[in-house]
Design an enzyme around this catalytic site. Structure first.
Site, PDB file in Angstrom:
ATOM      1  N   ARG A   1       0.828  -1.202   0.000  1.00  0.00           N
ATOM      2  CA  ARG A   1       0.000   0.000   0.000  1.00  0.00           C
ATOM      3  C   ARG A   1       0.868   1.260   0.000  1.00  0.00           C
ATOM      4  O   ARG A   1       2.086   1.209  -0.160  1.00  0.00           O
ATOM      5  CB  ARG A   1      -0.953  -0.024   1.199  1.00  0.00           C
ATOM      6  CG  ARG A   1      -0.300   0.154   2.536  1.00  0.00           C
ATOM      7  CD  ARG A   1      -1.341   0.049   3.650  1.00  0.00           C
ATOM      8  NE  ARG A   1      -0.752   0.216   4.969  1.00  0.00           N
ATOM      9  CZ  ARG A   1      -1.129  -0.460   6.034  1.00  0.00           C
ATOM     10  NH1 ARG A   1      -2.076  -1.388   5.948  1.00  0.00           N
ATOM     11  NH2 ARG A   1      -0.563  -0.240   7.210  1.00  0.00           N
ATOM     12  N   ASP A   2       0.239   2.394   0.196  1.00  0.00           N
ATOM     13  CA  ASP A   2       0.927   3.683   0.152  1.00  0.00           C
ATOM     14  C   ASP A   2       1.618   3.964   1.487  1.00  0.00           C
ATOM     15  O   ASP A   2       1.345   4.950   2.152  1.00  0.00           O
ATOM     16  CB  ASP A   2      -0.063   4.802  -0.194  1.00  0.00           C
ATOM     17  CG  ASP A   2      -1.256   4.832   0.759  1.00  0.00           C
ATOM     18  OD1 ASP A   2      -1.403   3.903   1.588  1.00  0.00           O
ATOM     19  OD2 ASP A   2      -2.050   5.791   0.670  1.00  0.00           O
ATOM     20  N   GLU A   3       2.537   3.074   1.854  1.00  0.00           N
ATOM     21  CA  GLU A   3       3.256   3.220   3.124  1.00  0.00           C
ATOM     22  C   GLU A   3       4.668   2.677   2.944  1.00  0.00           C
ATOM     23  O   GLU A   3       5.579   3.421   2.659  1.00  0.00           O
ATOM     24  CB  GLU A   3       2.485   2.482   4.229  1.00  0.00           C
ATOM     25  CG  GLU A   3       2.806   3.010   5.611  1.00  0.00           C
ATOM     26  CD  GLU A   3       1.746   2.617   6.627  1.00  0.00           C
ATOM     27  OE1 GLU A   3       2.097   2.563   7.808  1.00  0.00           O
ATOM     28  OE2 GLU A   3       0.589   2.354   6.247  1.00  0.00           O
TER      29      GLU A   3
ATOM     30  N   ASP B   1       7.381  -2.568  14.615  1.00  0.00           N
ATOM     31  CA  ASP B   1       7.336  -3.806  13.842  1.00  0.00           C
ATOM     32  C   ASP B   1       8.718  -4.452  13.823  1.00  0.00           C
ATOM     33  O   ASP B   1       8.873  -5.666  13.975  1.00  0.00           O
ATOM     34  CB  ASP B   1       6.892  -3.521  12.402  1.00  0.00           C
ATOM     35  CG  ASP B   1       5.560  -2.801  12.319  1.00  0.00           C
ATOM     36  OD1 ASP B   1       5.452  -1.720  12.932  1.00  0.00           O
ATOM     37  OD2 ASP B   1       4.649  -3.279  11.643  1.00  0.00           O
TER      38      ASP B   1
ATOM     39  N   GLU C   1      -1.586  -8.026   9.065  1.00  0.00           N
ATOM     40  CA  GLU C   1      -1.515  -6.869   9.952  1.00  0.00           C
ATOM     41  C   GLU C   1      -2.478  -7.011  11.123  1.00  0.00           C
ATOM     42  O   GLU C   1      -2.163  -6.634  12.256  1.00  0.00           O
ATOM     43  CB  GLU C   1      -1.843  -5.601   9.166  1.00  0.00           C
ATOM     44  CG  GLU C   1      -1.770  -4.329   9.969  1.00  0.00           C
ATOM     45  CD  GLU C   1      -1.936  -3.096   9.104  1.00  0.00           C
ATOM     46  OE1 GLU C   1      -1.470  -2.022   9.520  1.00  0.00           O
ATOM     47  OE2 GLU C   1      -2.504  -3.204   8.005  1.00  0.00           O
TER      48      GLU C   1
END
Length: 916
Positions: free
Chosen positions: A507-509, A516, A779
């Site tokens: 995704r946009d990350e 993490d 996630e």
């Protein structure tokens, strides 16, 4: 012959026999040489190396007569011809020690470009000497900015004013080239190169490497990595051409979610320096400067990390990296000097490569498009071999999962378009792969191909891309779903170790979230050779630390919001300690000690009476929160205070290892003060949580980090078990609590309960996602279900390694391999065999060699096969009642506090049995 002559002959003969006997005896005592020589964090014969003060490591052979090392000698020289007898850089002499890893270089200072050769010999436990090892070498890169005579070059791509999907500036990819002539034959050639952006380089029409998106991702305002290539085989006498493709990469793309930072991104640039040594001894240097020419009118029209790549074959420029090409219509480049504002340093870990090829397993039609299923969530790019018609555009989309109706699902990619386009210049089968982007996917959708052809699975191959490390350990068991969990952990690691440890790859990350990283660190080290990967990222953490000691949420920091979070920033203390524990290398602590101290000071600055006010993410994504918040139910203040204490304790332990007694005492006292404040604030006299929400994680933090006085620990354990029972023996932990769950239950002796939690099939559990078809770690505990479809939350990555932290416990308790001393110098092998398992096996490449544990249960008999590497010892603990074990020099029974049979075992391979 007279008597004197006969006596002389007899004496000479006798001396010859004695001498030959001596030689023969010496030859018998020469033992097998050391192997697997490495420098610093495990590099083997590196080129363009970063470390002018390296350490040396080697492994003793698995050979008869070799159990332990009693001494070593290292010789280091500027030429192989000088070894071993004339080492001109360093001769350690014979060192009476069993140290065979992380031996510090103590020779003459080393410089940029220097080639260094070295070898080692050792003496075994009987003081027999080995032969000298094979000669290994390393060659340093350009260590200083002043070594660069080249200039940054590129075109002003900002002036084209191309806007992306989020109104962000897009820099069209550049093609840069330079021709040069040589009047002599080349002896050696080194290309030193880097970019503000990402590049691919070719010389005389040949690719220089198979690196993916070099040079990599660092805090670009502080440091840019450089790479060295040996290109001697590509350079010819006479005319030569170098060509570089240049794209935005991480440097100039939109990253994160601060739009104001995307508007003014710097145009990409390259910096390269080709240094040639001719056969006549002369030198020649070709540099990036104003003599280069460039264009943006090439086939790669757009290339963005989040949005994908657009390629127009009509604009291909055949032979543009060869001499047979005219660039007279190209532009002159802009030039910019190398300054000291940004450090240029050789890359300190391996580049990304295409490591695995996956074939599509199935292809189905949906809504006029065709979907290719790889049946494995992966990260990388597709290699396409697709029939097309001239002028048509192939559209390539990506998804991790299909919607329940079989349609393409991309909602969880958010604003990342993750779409590639290829326009054909002629009829026929095209062969193409994107170059400057990457995707997270299990499914690929194709449209726009030649519809007269029937799609087949061989149209698309998945190229799995990740930093170039190898497997470090394996685990397998008799349970299919546990094996799938292990596979999911490994695939999550591959997918999120793309030059930095990312949170998600699709995704946009795709950012380096610190929490993490810290929860997954130990598990990653079991599964892959990632020491150099972590050491490199921790350098970025140090460079990203705020002046007040705070650590940003993500590293490299692309958010620039000056915000911190407990459990996130603590990565700067937790990861170095975890690495030290598993490698034994003190240098990881030396490098990060000041950062730890700064972070602890920041913790203290955000407290009142030692109780933290630092908050933010808390126990992120705890399942079934009462408050419905992604941050979970556990008090932020409790979490912040617990991590304050824990980081203080790790800093004290680090000071102890480094011999810093005063600082050790200071941080030990601070730990006790914070622990006392924590206990008084958050726990009553019975050891029960007070004043804040009582959660599994609140007890886990208190117990895991030793924050309660002895009298309260027993009750706190009881209350923890009650909270787990309340949840029907299911976990209620998020990112911070989950890694502590197995650790605390293990220390409590509640292995049966941990097995129950691990093997639960219903939500929330590890097997729940497997039952829904997961091939990576998710996630959320419930990112998707076959019954209800996708979790409606907008954050819903299906490749997110945090909950894979359970892998540490799987290795250490089911596989049974754990370090008792840092670096596995002393190993504990103590598997915990429980139902439903009947067998399990684990292998791990330690700094000393391979350790293995493989057990099975058959009709009540437990059998275990163990392998202990040379120069270590192991404590083997057998469950049940051991069958009679004959003590030898290699096996000694030792007293047991648990009632189990405990053995002290020397290097070798053994089989033990016990009755359960």
């Amino acid at each position: 012959m007279n008597i004197q002559s006969k006596q002389k002959v007899f004496l000479l003969t006798l001396l010859s026999i004695v001498f030959l006997s001596f030689i023969s005896c010496e030859e018998k005592k020469t033992i097998e040489k050391a192997n697997d020589l490495t420098v610093s964090e495990g590099f083997k014969n590196p080129l363009g190396f970063y470390d002018a003060t390296p350490t040396f490591s080697w492994k003793l052979p698995v050979a008869e007569g070799v159990k332990h090392q009693s001494a070593y000698q290292i010789v280091v020289a500027s030429s192989e011809d000088l070894l071993p007898d004339n080492a001109d850089l360093w001769d350690s002499g014979k060192q009476m020690t069993d140290q065979s890893v992380w031996v510090k270089y103590e020779g003459k200072p080393l410089e940029s470009r220097q080639k260094v050769c070295w070898q080692v010999k050792y003496w075994n436990q009987d003081e027999d000497a080995s032969a000298w090892s094979a000669v290994n070498h390393f060659e340093l890169g350009l260590l200083n900015n002043s070594d660069w005579k080249a200039k940054w070059i590129g075109l002003d791509t900002k002036k084209e004013k191309i806007l992306g999907s989020q109104d962000n500036i897009i820099h069209r990819p550049q093609y840069l080239r330079k021709g040069f002539e040589l009047s002599n034959d080349v002896e050696s050639a080194r290309l030193y190169i880097t970019a503000k952006g990402v590049f691919d380089v070719a010389i005389n029409g040949e690719d220089v490497s198979d690196d993916v998106m070099p040079p990599g991702y660092t805090p670009y305002k502080e440091r840019i990595e450089t790479i060295t290539y040996d290109i001697g085989d590509l350079i010819e006498s006479g005319q030569n051409t170098i060509g570089v493709e240049l794209a935005s990469g991480w440097h100039s793309s939109r990253l994160g979610w601060r739009k104001e930072l995307w508007v003014d991104t710097e145009a990409p640039k390259i910096l390269c320096q080709l240094e040639l040594t001719m056969k006549d001894g002369s030198k020649k240097v070709i540099v990036s400067d104003e003599s280069w020419k460039a264009t943006t009118n090439g086939p790669i029209r757009l290339s963005e990390i989040y949005d994908g790549e657009t390629y127009d074959a009509n604009l291909e420029m055949p032979n543009w990296t060869t001499n047979n090409f005219s660039d007279r219509n190209w532009e002159m480049v802009n030039t910019f000097p190398v300054t000291d504002a940004i450090r240029l340093e050789p890359k300190r870990h391996t580049t990304v490569k295409s490591k695995i090829e996956l074939k599509a397993k199935e292809v189905v039609e949906k809504d006029g498009a065709f979907i290719f299923d790889f049946q494995q969530n992966m990260v990388g790019v597709p290699l396409l071999k697709v029939p097309m018609k001239k002028g048509e555009t192939l559209k390539i989309r990506f998804a991790e999962k299909l919607s329940p109706d079989g349609s393409f699902y991309t909602k969880n990619y958010r604003t990342a378009l993750s779409t590639n386009y290829y326009t054909a210049s002629k009829d026929g089968v095209i062969e193409w792969m994107p170059k400057f982007t990457f995707h997270g996917f299990q499914y690929i959708e194709l449209s726009g191909f030649d519809t007269s052809k029937t799609p087949s699975t061989d149209w698309v191959t998945g190229l799995v891309q990740y930093s170039d490390f190898e497997e470090n350990g394996t685990f397998a068991s008799s349970h299919e779903k546990l094996n799938q969990l292990q596979s999911n952990i490994v695939w999550g690691l591959r997918g999120n170790f793309f030059d930095i440890p990312t949170d998600c790859p699709q995704r946009d990350e795709r950012m380096g979230w610190t929490a993490d990283a810290q929860v997954f660190g130990p598990t990653s080290i079991f599964n892959a050779d990632v020491y150099k990967f972590w050491a490199s990222w921790l350098q970025s953490v140090r460079e990203s630390q705020y002046e007040n000691g705070g650590i940003p949420w993500v590293v490299p920091d692309v958010l620039f919001n000056n915000k911190v979070s407990a459990g996130w920033g603590d990565a700067c203390a937790i990861i170095p300690w975890d690495i030290y524990n598993r490698t034994g290398d003190k240098r990881i602590l030396e490098e990060n000690f000041e950062t730890m101290k700064g972070w602890v000071a920041y913790h203290q600055a955000t407290t009142k009476d030692y109780i933290s006010s630092m908050g933010f993410f808390a126990d992120w994504l705890q399942p079934l929160p009462k408050n419905g918040d992604n941050r979970g139910d556990t008090s932020k203040s409790l979490i912040g205070t617990a991590f304050f204490a824990h980081s203080a304790k790790l800093t004290a332990q680090t000071a102890e290892v480094l011999g810093k007694k005063e600082e050790q005492a200071k941080y030990e006292a601070l730990f006790k003060t914070v622990a006392n404040a924590f206990e008084n604030k958050f726990f009553d006299e019975t050891g029960k949580v007070k004043g804040v929400e009582e959660t599994q994680t609140s007890y886990l933090l208190a117990l895991a980090y030793d924050l309660l006085s002895e009298g309260k620990q027993g009750n706190a354990k009881k209350y923890l078990l009650e909270k787990i029972a309340e949840a029907d023996n299911h976990l209620r932990t998020g990112f911070l609590g989950t890694p502590l769950l197995s650790r605390v239950l293990d220390e409590m002796g509640d292995t049966d309960l941990m097995y129950k939690l691990l093997f639960n099939e219903t939500y929330p559990s590890w097997f729940y996602s497997i039952n829904q078809g997961a091939t990576t770690i998710w996630e959320r505990w419930n990112s998707y279900s076959k019954a209800e479809g996708f979790n409606p939350q907008k954050m819903n990555s299906l490749n997110h390694y945090a909950y894979g932290a359970i892998g540490e416990w799987v290795y250490e308790r089911i596989g049974g391999i754990e370090p008792l001393e840092a670096g596995y110098k002393v190993i504990r092998i103590a598997p915990e065999p429980k139902s439903p398992l009947t067998s399990a096996s684990a292998e791990l490449n330690t700094p000393y060699g391979k350790v293995a544990s493989s057990w099975e249960i058959n009709e009540g008999t437990f059998t275990i096969n163990v392998t202990i590497p040379p120069n270590t010892t192991a404590k083997v603990i057998l469950p049940g009642t051991a069958e009679s074990i004959e003590e030898t020099n290699n096996i000694k029974a030792i007293s047991s506090e648990t009632g189990s049979e405990e053995l002290l075992v020397q290097p070798g391979t053994y089989t033990f049995k016990s009755k359960l």
